[in-house]
Design a protein around this motif. Sequence first.
Motif, PDB file in Angstrom:
ATOM      1  N   LEU A 142       0.702  -1.072   0.030  1.00 27.86           N
ATOM      2  CA  LEU A 142       0.107   0.081  -0.058  1.00 27.86           C
ATOM      3  C   LEU A 142       0.750   1.261  -0.017  1.00 27.86           C
ATOM      4  O   LEU A 142       1.770   1.270   0.792  1.00 27.86           O
ATOM      5  N   ALA A 143       0.279   2.146  -0.774  1.00 25.51           N
ATOM      6  CA  ALA A 143       1.116   3.367  -0.837  1.00 25.51           C
ATOM      7  C   ALA A 143       0.112   4.518  -0.042  1.00 25.51           C
ATOM      8  O   ALA A 143      -0.791   4.599  -0.304  1.00 25.51           O
ATOM      9  N   VAL A 144       0.897   5.038   0.895  1.00 25.11           N
ATOM     10  CA  VAL A 144       0.172   6.114   1.678  1.00 25.11           C
ATOM     11  C   VAL A 144       0.602   7.606   1.584  1.00 25.11           C
ATOM     12  O   VAL A 144       1.708   7.785   1.282  1.00 25.11           O
ATOM     13  N   THR A 145      -0.354   8.526   1.205  1.00 24.65           N
ATOM     14  CA  THR A 145       0.064   9.907   1.508  1.00 24.65           C
ATOM     15  C   THR A 145      -0.905  10.520   2.409  1.00 24.65           C
ATOM     16  O   THR A 145      -1.852  10.214   2.668  1.00 24.65           O
ATOM     17  N   THR A 146      -0.374  11.394   3.139  1.00 25.89           N
ATOM     18  CA  THR A 146      -0.783  11.685   4.601  1.00 25.89           C
ATOM     19  C   THR A 146      -0.554  13.172   4.985  1.00 25.89           C
ATOM     20  O   THR A 146       0.730  13.487   4.483  1.00 25.89           O
ATOM     21  N   ARG A 147      -1.484  13.853   5.477  1.00 26.61           N
ATOM     22  CA  ARG A 147      -0.941  15.392   6.142  1.00 26.61           C
ATOM     23  C   ARG A 147      -1.835  15.385   7.296  1.00 26.61           C
ATOM     24  O   ARG A 147      -2.106  16.425   7.860  1.00 26.61           O
TER      25      ARG A 147
END
Length: 177
Positions: A87-92
Amino acid sequence: MTSRNIPRRALAIAVVGVLTTVAFGWRVSEQARETWWPSGAHAAVGPGEDFGGIQVELDGIEPAGQVVDWDGPWTPPAGFRAWRVSLAVTTRQSDFSSVEVLVEDTQGRQFAAGENVPFDPEGYEWSLAVTVPESGDDPIPEVQHLLVLLPADAEPAAVRIDALWVMRPEYIRLEVE
């Protein structure tokens, strides 16, 4: 008093009893009726959509091959197969640190990542990290790999990402193609 009045009285008492039970049941079930929707994962969010400040993409799902932990090679129990979920995660966001990852098979059964597998296998994360790292901490890996144990007859259909009580009723559903 005639025998004809007894059934009418019994019927009246029965009706009053049923109405009282229904009214009482409605009153005491208020919390359950008001919380059932937000307490479960009912509203799917698709890949790339914002989920409380995170976005998750399925990079792949495949049989795991050889798994090695601190004790050496690990073999799944008879009748089971280990799968590698990437899984590839982008977070803020920094409100919650990890989420639950489940693999749903074509029969609708769900299997949680990290259950009934070695605690710290080489090349795998214990849970999916989704928080912005603090300064000085290692960044979140571009792609995170999790280990999921499924019955040998299971065929993955989707990966579900659930933040449990933090984001419900929403969850992320990623279809396996």
